[in-house]
Design a protein around this motif. Structure first.
Motif, PDB file in Angstrom:
ATOM      1  N   TYR A 123      16.582  16.700  17.387  1.00  0.00           N
ATOM      2  CA  TYR A 123      15.593  17.300  17.453  1.00  0.00           C
ATOM      3  C   TYR A 123      14.555  15.709  17.897  1.00  0.00           C
ATOM      4  O   TYR A 123      13.361  16.493  18.379  1.00  0.00           O
ATOM      5  N   ALA A 124      14.425  14.383  17.371  1.00  0.00           N
ATOM      6  CA  ALA A 124      14.030  13.475  18.967  1.00  0.00           C
ATOM      7  C   ALA A 124      14.483  14.024  20.597  1.00  0.00           C
ATOM      8  O   ALA A 124      12.916  13.870  20.556  1.00  0.00           O
ATOM      9  N   GLU A 125      15.214  14.367  20.694  1.00  0.00           N
ATOM     10  CA  GLU A 125      15.401  14.710  22.138  1.00  0.00           C
ATOM     11  C   GLU A 125      14.585  16.208  23.006  1.00  0.00           C
ATOM     12  O   GLU A 125      13.381  15.978  23.775  1.00  0.00           O
ATOM     13  N   LYS A 126      14.263  17.410  21.369  1.00  0.00           N
ATOM     14  CA  LYS A 126      13.910  18.341  21.821  1.00  0.00           C
ATOM     15  C   LYS A 126      12.306  18.407  21.490  1.00  0.00           C
ATOM     16  O   LYS A 126      11.757  18.639  22.181  1.00  0.00           O
ATOM     17  N   LEU A 127      11.542  17.881  21.137  1.00  0.00           N
ATOM     18  CA  LEU A 127      10.710  17.956  20.243  1.00  0.00           C
ATOM     19  C   LEU A 127       9.694  16.255  21.832  1.00  0.00           C
ATOM     20  O   LEU A 127       8.732  16.056  22.008  1.00  0.00           O
ATOM     21  N   GLU A 174      21.120  13.961   5.021  1.00  0.00           N
ATOM     22  CA  GLU A 174      20.973  15.411   4.182  1.00  0.00           C
ATOM     23  C   GLU A 174      21.839  16.236   5.838  1.00  0.00           C
ATOM     24  O   GLU A 174      22.040  16.747   6.158  1.00  0.00           O
ATOM     25  N   LEU A 175      20.138  15.832   6.566  1.00  0.00           N
ATOM     26  CA  LEU A 175      20.535  15.901   7.944  1.00  0.00           C
ATOM     27  C   LEU A 175      21.841  15.748   8.645  1.00  0.00           C
ATOM     28  O   LEU A 175      22.317  16.543   9.469  1.00  0.00           O
ATOM     29  N   GLY A 176      21.296  14.573   8.664  1.00  0.00           N
ATOM     30  CA  GLY A 176      22.318  13.473   9.533  1.00  0.00           C
ATOM     31  C   GLY A 176      22.400  13.538  10.719  1.00  0.00           C
ATOM     32  O   GLY A 176      21.136  13.958  11.100  1.00  0.00           O
ATOM     33  N   TYR A 177      22.688  12.495  11.503  1.00  0.00           N
ATOM     34  CA  TYR A 177      22.633  11.444  12.374  1.00  0.00           C
ATOM     35  C   TYR A 177      22.146  12.610  13.580  1.00  0.00           C
ATOM     36  O   TYR A 177      21.055  12.335  14.566  1.00  0.00           O
ATOM     37  N   ASP A 178      23.283  13.029  13.733  1.00  0.00           N
ATOM     38  CA  ASP A 178      22.901  14.154  15.160  1.00  0.00           C
ATOM     39  C   ASP A 178      21.767  15.182  14.861  1.00  0.00           C
ATOM     40  O   ASP A 178      21.159  15.308  16.448  1.00  0.00           O
ATOM     41  N   THR A 179      21.303  15.915  14.007  1.00  0.00           N
ATOM     42  CA  THR A 179      20.365  16.299  13.726  1.00  0.00           C
ATOM     43  C   THR A 179      18.794  15.668  14.065  1.00  0.00           C
ATOM     44  O   THR A 179      18.236  16.182  14.609  1.00  0.00           O
ATOM     45  N   THR A 223       6.862   6.445  29.542  1.00  0.00           N
ATOM     46  CA  THR A 223       8.314   5.796  28.386  1.00  0.00           C
ATOM     47  C   THR A 223       8.816   5.941  26.922  1.00  0.00           C
ATOM     48  O   THR A 223       8.640   7.340  26.287  1.00  0.00           O
ATOM     49  N   ARG A 224      10.253   6.572  27.909  1.00  0.00           N
ATOM     50  CA  ARG A 224      10.784   7.290  26.439  1.00  0.00           C
ATOM     51  C   ARG A 224      10.826   6.112  25.274  1.00  0.00           C
ATOM     52  O   ARG A 224      11.280   4.852  24.739  1.00  0.00           O
ATOM     53  N   GLY A 225      11.143   7.333  23.607  1.00  0.00           N
ATOM     54  CA  GLY A 225      11.345   6.137  23.087  1.00  0.00           C
ATOM     55  C   GLY A 225      12.858   6.399  22.041  1.00  0.00           C
ATOM     56  O   GLY A 225      13.496   6.581  23.426  1.00  0.00           O
ATOM     57  N   SER A 226      13.091   5.862  21.381  1.00  0.00           N
ATOM     58  CA  SER A 226      14.144   5.759  21.018  1.00  0.00           C
ATOM     59  C   SER A 226      14.290   6.190  19.001  1.00  0.00           C
ATOM     60  O   SER A 226      13.535   5.710  18.041  1.00  0.00           O
ATOM     61  N   ILE A 227      16.002   6.185  18.857  1.00  0.00           N
ATOM     62  CA  ILE A 227      16.183   6.077  17.684  1.00  0.00           C
ATOM     63  C   ILE A 227      17.698   6.221  17.668  1.00  0.00           C
ATOM     64  O   ILE A 227      18.351   6.381  18.378  1.00  0.00           O
ATOM     65  N   ARG A 255      24.600   3.856   5.235  1.00  0.00           N
ATOM     66  CA  ARG A 255      23.798   5.129   5.318  1.00  0.00           C
ATOM     67  C   ARG A 255      21.932   4.587   5.092  1.00  0.00           C
ATOM     68  O   ARG A 255      20.892   5.751   5.157  1.00  0.00           O
ATOM     69  N   ILE A 256      21.437   3.894   4.540  1.00  0.00           N
ATOM     70  CA  ILE A 256      20.250   2.914   4.326  1.00  0.00           C
ATOM     71  C   ILE A 256      19.213   2.996   5.844  1.00  0.00           C
ATOM     72  O   ILE A 256      18.750   3.360   6.169  1.00  0.00           O
ATOM     73  N   GLY A 257      20.121   3.073   6.299  1.00  0.00           N
ATOM     74  CA  GLY A 257      20.188   2.606   8.098  1.00  0.00           C
ATOM     75  C   GLY A 257      19.218   3.777   8.739  1.00  0.00           C
ATOM     76  O   GLY A 257      18.183   4.636   9.362  1.00  0.00           O
ATOM     77  N   LEU A 258      20.117   5.289   8.222  1.00  0.00           N
ATOM     78  CA  LEU A 258      20.443   6.253   8.922  1.00  0.00           C
ATOM     79  C   LEU A 258      18.611   7.249   8.456  1.00  0.00           C
ATOM     80  O   LEU A 258      18.137   7.215   8.360  1.00  0.00           O
TER      81      LEU A 258
END
Length: 427
Positions: free
Chosen positions: A257-261, A248-253, A275-279, A287-290
């Motif tokens: 939040y991954a960046e913002k937090l 429901e949130l979608g990848y962009d959101t 070290t930076r994380g990643s998504i 959709r299963i991956g998301l």
């Protein structure tokens, strides 16, 4: 005449460039001269490293040196102090060498200074012992000041008697220099995005039948939870509920939040790069991956430092005092990550986790802990064990993260390490 003017203008530009270049050089020399001068001096830097209680971690007159008297303390503080060979990039003997030697831009190096760190070596030893030879990372910080009280990475070495054939990963400080699949602790990130972007989140009911079918691919859950609130879904660590929320949130959101937090942002600790994380989700992953991305699996990677920094913000009403090993002096390094209301709601739900799902007093006797666990599948049939959280205790305002590599369930394996550390911290 024009030729003379052009030559004069060119000469003026060259002179200006030289002045600017000299100014830049002098600024960089003043700022980084200590690191340059002491780096090339080699050997053991003169000076003394102390923990927050005055325990000597390292001392040298520039010719001879020694580390802490206790071997467990030396090993537990290995990635904090480093060694005289410079193997550990994050060690104070490399990173804070100019401070330790007392470098001055005017006078050069001195015979050495005393540098007191924020870490408590006894807490490092407690965490190291609790890991019991397993590989992992542990951090504890005061969320009201940003001071790091415990920093342990394993495997470690003895800087006083370094091994000629250390175990793989010995020189990596995994608390800030590595990233790992987070598993369900990452649901705290997805939860923040959901609270901010799904208006009826707390009025909804999330149904779990043990799995979800996404375009013909099964998303398995940790159990069959039936109808549940979002608070119950977090306590149950329900993949079906959080997969639904991620879609429901979608990848962009999720990326926002991954960046913002701070999970995919460029963070530093006292000037050291973290070290930076990643998504990472591509449309062809379906959709299963998301869904798995929002749950903390798929291609998610998280650095333990980013996790403890985020949890400290939750505990501190939405803002974090940036972590430090050196101390801030005045508290002027505060960063807002969440609204106060969102932080309060997440903190309440983490408290509910411990009371209803993690055993409460049985797991953390005498402590008021709010937490989230994670069992992160790493693709080789094993799982990393995670636990992160904080104490609801004004006298001991501590946030923590524990990662035990390839250990299995988070509560079963990371939980006892967290308890041992917290008991030592409040004792």
């Amino acid at each position: 005449m024009k030729k003379v003017q052009r030559r004069a203008a060119a000469a003026l530009l060259i002179a200006l460039a030289l002045v600017v270049g000299l100014a830049v050089y002098l600024v960089r020399l003043a700022d980084g001269g200590g690191a340059w001068a002491t780096y090339f001096s080699g050997g053991s830097p003169a000076g003394q490293l102390l923990d927050r209680n005055g325990v000597v971690l390292y001392t040298s007159d520039g010719e001879t040196y020694s580390f802490a008297a206790d071997e467990t303390v030396r090993r537990a503080a290995y990635h904090l102090t480093g060694d005289t060979r410079g193997n550990v990039a994050t060690g104070a003997l490399r990173q804070f060498r100019d401070r330790l030697t007392g470098y001055s831009f005017v006078n050069g190096t001195s015979s050495g200074k005393t540098l007191q760190l924020t870490v408590d070596s006894a807490l490092n030893a407690a965490a190291y012992n609790a890991l019991a030879g397993r590989n992992g990372a542990v951090l504890l910080m005061d969320y009201t000041t940003g001071e790091i009280l415990c920093m342990v990475s394993t495997p470690a070495d003895d800087p006083a008697n370094p091994s000629d054939s250390p175990a793989d990963g010995t020189y990596i400080n995994k608390t800030i220099g590595a990233s790992f699949v987070p598993g369900s602790v990452y649901k705290l990130v997805t939860l923040a995005a959901a609270i901010d972007n799904i208006p009826d989140l707390f009025e909804r009911s999330f149904y779990c039948a043990g799995s979800s079918d996404l375009d013909g691919i099964k998303l398995n859950c940790t159990g069959t939870h039936g109808s549940q609130t979002i608070e119950q879904a977090l306590a149950n660590s329900c993949n079906c509920a959080f997969g639904e929320i991620a879609l429901e949130l979608g990848y962009d959101t999720l990326v926002e939040y991954a960046e913002k937090l701070g999970f995919t942002a460029s963070l530093t600790l006292d000037g050291m790069d973290v070290t930076r994380g990643s998504i990472d989700w591509e449309q062809e992953d379906a959709r299963i991956g998301l869904a798995w991305t929002g749950i903390g699996q798929h291609n998610d990677l998280v650095c333990p430092y980013a996790m403890v920094r985020y949890v400290a913000a939750i505990a501190n009403g939405g803002s974090v005092y940036e972590p430090t090993l050196l101390g801030h002096g005045e508290l002027d390094r505060e960063t807002s990550l969440l609204s106060a209301d969102t932080a309060r709601q997440i903190a309440s739900m983490m408290d509910y986790n411990v009371e209803t799902a993690y055993g409460g007093e049985w797991t953390f006797p005498g402590l008021d802990v709010a937490a989230k666990t994670g069992t992160a599948e790493v693709g080789d049939g094993t799982s990393h064990a995670w636990m992160t959280g904080f104490l609801n205790d004004p006298e001991h305002p501590y946030a923590f993260v524990v990662l035990v590599e390839h250990a299995g369930g988070g509560l079963t394996n990371a939980g006892p390490v967290a308890n041992a550390l917290l008991q030592a911290a409040v004792g």
